[in-house]
Write a protein that holds these residues in place. Structure first.
Motif, PDB file in Angstrom:
ATOM      1  N   ALA A  26       0.829  -1.205   0.000  1.00 56.70           N
ATOM      2  CA  ALA A  26       0.000   0.000   0.000  1.00 56.70           C
ATOM      3  C   ALA A  26       0.865   1.257   0.000  1.00 56.70           C
ATOM      4  O   ALA A  26       0.493   2.275  -0.541  1.00 56.70           O
ATOM      5  CB  ALA A  26      -0.921  -0.015   1.221  1.00 56.70           C
ATOM      6  N   GLU A  27       2.036   1.167   0.644  1.00 54.20           N
ATOM      7  CA  GLU A  27       2.908   2.333   0.703  1.00 54.20           C
ATOM      8  C   GLU A  27       3.789   2.457  -0.542  1.00 54.20           C
ATOM      9  O   GLU A  27       4.648   3.327  -0.627  1.00 54.20           O
ATOM     10  CB  GLU A  27       3.787   2.251   1.961  1.00 54.20           C
ATOM     11  N   GLY A  28       3.630   1.557  -1.504  1.00 51.43           N
ATOM     12  CA  GLY A  28       4.317   1.704  -2.780  1.00 51.43           C
ATOM     13  C   GLY A  28       5.416   0.703  -3.048  1.00 51.43           C
ATOM     14  O   GLY A  28       6.020   0.720  -4.118  1.00 51.43           O
ATOM     15  N   VAL A  49       8.078   5.490 -18.909  1.00 51.57           N
ATOM     16  CA  VAL A  49       6.823   6.216 -18.655  1.00 51.57           C
ATOM     17  C   VAL A  49       5.772   5.250 -18.107  1.00 51.57           C
ATOM     18  O   VAL A  49       5.081   5.547 -17.126  1.00 51.57           O
ATOM     19  CB  VAL A  49       6.309   6.893 -19.945  1.00 51.57           C
ATOM     20  N   ALA A  50       5.676   4.081 -18.721  1.00 57.23           N
ATOM     21  CA  ALA A  50       4.723   3.075 -18.253  1.00 57.23           C
ATOM     22  C   ALA A  50       5.055   2.628 -16.833  1.00 57.23           C
ATOM     23  O   ALA A  50       4.159   2.339 -16.033  1.00 57.23           O
ATOM     24  CB  ALA A  50       4.728   1.877 -19.201  1.00 57.23           C
ATOM     25  N   ALA A  51       6.346   2.585 -16.510  1.00 54.64           N
ATOM     26  CA  ALA A  51       6.768   2.120 -15.183  1.00 54.64           C
ATOM     27  C   ALA A  51       6.200   2.989 -14.075  1.00 54.64           C
ATOM     28  O   ALA A  51       5.841   2.497 -12.997  1.00 54.64           O
ATOM     29  CB  ALA A  51       8.296   2.097 -15.102  1.00 54.64           C
ATOM     30  N   LYS A  56       1.944   2.403  -9.060  1.00 54.80           N
ATOM     31  CA  LYS A  56       0.720   2.553  -8.270  1.00 54.80           C
ATOM     32  C   LYS A  56       0.015   1.217  -8.056  1.00 54.80           C
ATOM     33  O   LYS A  56      -0.811   1.089  -7.159  1.00 54.80           O
ATOM     34  CB  LYS A  56      -0.228   3.534  -8.972  1.00 54.80           C
ATOM     35  N   GLU A  57       0.338   0.236  -8.914  1.00 58.48           N
ATOM     36  CA  GLU A  57      -0.293  -1.077  -8.804  1.00 58.48           C
ATOM     37  C   GLU A  57       0.621  -2.107  -8.153  1.00 58.48           C
ATOM     38  O   GLU A  57       0.327  -3.302  -8.156  1.00 58.48           O
ATOM     39  CB  GLU A  57      -0.711  -1.558 -10.191  1.00 58.48           C
ATOM     40  N   GLY A  58       1.742  -1.637  -7.605  1.00 63.38           N
ATOM     41  CA  GLY A  58       2.667  -2.552  -6.949  1.00 63.38           C
ATOM     42  C   GLY A  58       3.486  -3.385  -7.913  1.00 63.38           C
ATOM     43  O   GLY A  58       3.948  -4.481  -7.578  1.00 63.38           O
ATOM     44  N   ILE A  59       3.679  -2.873  -9.138  1.00 61.19           N
ATOM     45  CA  ILE A  59       4.470  -3.581 -10.145  1.00 61.19           C
ATOM     46  C   ILE A  59       5.682  -2.741 -10.510  1.00 61.19           C
ATOM     47  O   ILE A  59       5.551  -1.569 -10.874  1.00 61.19           O
ATOM     48  CB  ILE A  59       3.639  -3.867 -11.415  1.00 61.19           C
ATOM     49  N   ALA A  60       6.860  -3.330 -10.396  1.00 63.12           N
ATOM     50  CA  ALA A  60       8.099  -2.645 -10.772  1.00 63.12           C
ATOM     51  C   ALA A  60       8.594  -3.201 -12.105  1.00 63.12           C
ATOM     52  O   ALA A  60       8.430  -4.389 -12.394  1.00 63.12           O
ATOM     53  CB  ALA A  60       9.161  -2.840  -9.700  1.00 63.12           C
ATOM     54  N   ILE A 247       1.418  -8.899 -16.770  1.00 63.04           N
ATOM     55  CA  ILE A 247       1.663  -8.613 -18.184  1.00 63.04           C
ATOM     56  C   ILE A 247       0.516  -7.786 -18.758  1.00 63.04           C
ATOM     57  O   ILE A 247       0.740  -6.805 -19.499  1.00 63.04           O
ATOM     58  CB  ILE A 247       1.843  -9.918 -18.982  1.00 63.04           C
ATOM     59  N   LEU A 248      -0.707  -8.132 -18.419  1.00 61.88           N
ATOM     60  CA  LEU A 248      -1.855  -7.352 -18.888  1.00 61.88           C
ATOM     61  C   LEU A 248      -1.831  -5.936 -18.326  1.00 61.88           C
ATOM     62  O   LEU A 248      -2.206  -4.979 -19.010  1.00 61.88           O
ATOM     63  CB  LEU A 248      -3.162  -8.058 -18.503  1.00 61.88           C
ATOM     64  N   ALA A 249      -1.355  -5.799 -17.085  1.00 59.65           N
ATOM     65  CA  ALA A 249      -1.227  -4.464 -16.489  1.00 59.65           C
ATOM     66  C   ALA A 249      -0.171  -3.652 -17.234  1.00 59.65           C
ATOM     67  O   ALA A 249      -0.342  -2.445 -17.470  1.00 59.65           O
ATOM     68  CB  ALA A 249      -0.869  -4.584 -15.014  1.00 59.65           C
ATOM     69  N   LEU A 250       0.918  -4.311 -17.634  1.00 62.39           N
ATOM     70  CA  LEU A 250       1.963  -3.628 -18.402  1.00 62.39           C
ATOM     71  C   LEU A 250       1.422  -3.174 -19.754  1.00 62.39           C
ATOM     72  O   LEU A 250       1.659  -2.033 -20.176  1.00 62.39           O
ATOM     73  CB  LEU A 250       3.159  -4.565 -18.597  1.00 62.39           C
ATOM     74  N   PHE A 251       0.689  -4.040 -20.434  1.00 65.34           N
ATOM     75  CA  PHE A 251       0.132  -3.658 -21.736  1.00 65.34           C
ATOM     76  C   PHE A 251      -0.854  -2.505 -21.595  1.00 65.34           C
ATOM     77  O   PHE A 251      -0.875  -1.587 -22.422  1.00 65.34           O
ATOM     78  CB  PHE A 251      -0.548  -4.859 -22.390  1.00 65.34           C
ATOM     79  N   LYS A 252      -1.648  -2.539 -20.534  1.00 68.13           N
ATOM     80  CA  LYS A 252      -2.598  -1.448 -20.287  1.00 68.13           C
ATOM     81  C   LYS A 252      -1.853  -0.137 -20.085  1.00 68.13           C
ATOM     82  O   LYS A 252      -2.266   0.918 -20.599  1.00 68.13           O
ATOM     83  CB  LYS A 252      -3.452  -1.771 -19.062  1.00 68.13           C
ATOM     84  N   ALA A 253      -0.737  -0.177 -19.359  1.00 69.34           N
ATOM     85  CA  ALA A 253       0.057   1.038 -19.139  1.00 69.34           C
ATOM     86  C   ALA A 253       0.679   1.528 -20.449  1.00 69.34           C
ATOM     87  O   ALA A 253       0.715   2.731 -20.724  1.00 69.34           O
ATOM     88  CB  ALA A 253       1.140   0.768 -18.096  1.00 69.34           C
ATOM     89  N   LEU A 254       1.166   0.586 -21.276  1.00 70.27           N
ATOM     90  CA  LEU A 254       1.788   0.962 -22.552  1.00 70.27           C
ATOM     91  C   LEU A 254       0.784   1.565 -23.530  1.00 70.27           C
ATOM     92  O   LEU A 254       1.183   2.306 -24.435  1.00 70.27           O
ATOM     93  CB  LEU A 254       2.448  -0.264 -23.195  1.00 70.27           C
ATOM     94  N   THR A 255      -0.487   1.261 -23.357  1.00 67.79           N
ATOM     95  CA  THR A 255      -1.511   1.788 -24.256  1.00 67.79           C
ATOM     96  C   THR A 255      -2.409   2.805 -23.539  1.00 67.79           C
ATOM     97  O   THR A 255      -3.578   2.962 -23.880  1.00 67.79           O
ATOM     98  CB  THR A 255      -2.359   0.635 -24.833  1.00 67.79           C
ATOM     99  N   SER A 256      -1.828   3.485 -22.571  1.00 65.89           N
ATOM    100  CA  SER A 256      -2.565   4.493 -21.807  1.00 65.89           C
ATOM    101  C   SER A 256      -2.473   5.862 -22.486  1.00 65.89           C
ATOM    102  O   SER A 256      -1.624   6.101 -23.357  1.00 65.89           O
ATOM    103  CB  SER A 256      -1.980   4.599 -20.392  1.00 65.89           C
TER     104      SER A 256
END
Length: 275
Positions: A26-28, A49-51, A56-60, A247-256
């Motif tokens: 929760a703290e990042g 940029v996607a990173a 915010k979703e706990g993915i590095a 992986i789906l979260a990464l793709f969502k970020a790349l297409t944001s």
């Protein structure tokens, strides 16, 4: 009684650990790390940029930069990378066929216009007989380069050669100017411009060389048809991982929208988002 107390204490410790872990996320602090291979420009830059969105979703993201088109694919195949982002689908399909790998696209992200750039000769209209033109030597990108040279009227390819082909200079049917097609690794074409009359260069390697397709290319492939879709760069994973949550979260970020705005403002038409 002692056994009951021990069980209670153990449960308290487990719950405390879970609460601490939840608090850290929760703290990042990242709960998941994805190791992703990429070409230096523009792919690694876009991934950074996607990173920021994924934090915010706990993915590095652990972004590993490459200067070639082979290692990032072999690394995904052997599991040392979770994904890569550098290639278009025709190259991916050719790589799988030639190397018996099991790589798949998660989805399309952007398109890089493919261009002809000046070497020793500064205008296409000044094309000399016997001109040396550098092209990438991998199947899909050499095909792409030869199709662009055909588009400009320099050569004519054999019937049936299209974007799905793996053409080489042996597939040239007509070469009225006796052009010398110099096949070389894609990354080497911009470095060899000083020794070539022209070079046909991938968008990412043009950017790395300080060239912009929209302002510096003497000719660009016609993307009015299916070109952008055919040669769009994709997020790639090993088969079976294309539906992984991270992986789906990464793709969502790349297409944001944030990534789209970054691409448009940074590359000024040399990189085109297609989402």
């Amino acid at each position: 009684m002692k056994k009951l107390i021990a069980i209670v204490l153990a449960l308290v410790l487990v719950l405390s650990f879970a609460a601490c872990a939840k608090k850290e996320v929760a703290e990042g602090a990242p709960a998941v790390t994805l190791k992703v291979g990429a070409s230096i420009t523009p792919h690694a830059e876009i991934l950074r940029v996607a990173a920021k969105l994924l934090e915010k979703e706990g993915i590095a993201l652990d972004i590993v930069e490459y200067t070639d088109y082979v290692q990032p694919n072999t690394a995904v195949e052997d599991g040392s990378l979770n994904a890569n982002y550098f290639q278009h689908t025709p190259y991916l399909n050719t790589f799988n066929a030639e190397n018996k790998t099991h790589l798949v696209s998660v989805g399309l992200v952007h398109y890089e216009p493919f261009g002809i750039y000046a070497g020793k000769v500064k205008a296409l209209s000044d094309l000399p007989d016997g001109a040396k033109i550098g092209v990438p030597n991998d199947g899909s990108n050499e095909t792409r380069a030869l199709l662009l040279l055909q588009q400009e009227g320099f050569i004519k390819l054999k019937d049936g050669i299209d974007a799905a082909s793996n053409a080489t200079k042996l597939d040239i049917a007509e070469n009225p100017h006796n052009i010398d097609i110099v096949e070389m690794e894609a990354a080497q074409v911009p470095k060899a411009l000083k020794d070539l009359d022209f070079g046909v260069i991938n968008g990412n390697f043009a950017l790395q060389a300080g060239l912009n397709a929209k302002t510096d290319a003497l000719a660009l492939e016609d993307a009015s048809g299916s070109g952008a879709q055919t040669y769009a760069n994709v997020l790639c994973v090993k088969e079976g991982h294309e539906k992984d949550e991270a992986i789906l979260a990464l793709f969502k970020a790349l297409t944001s929208q944030e990534v789209k705005d970054y691409i448009n403002s940074t590359y000024q038409g040399a990189v085109v988002p297609i989402f």
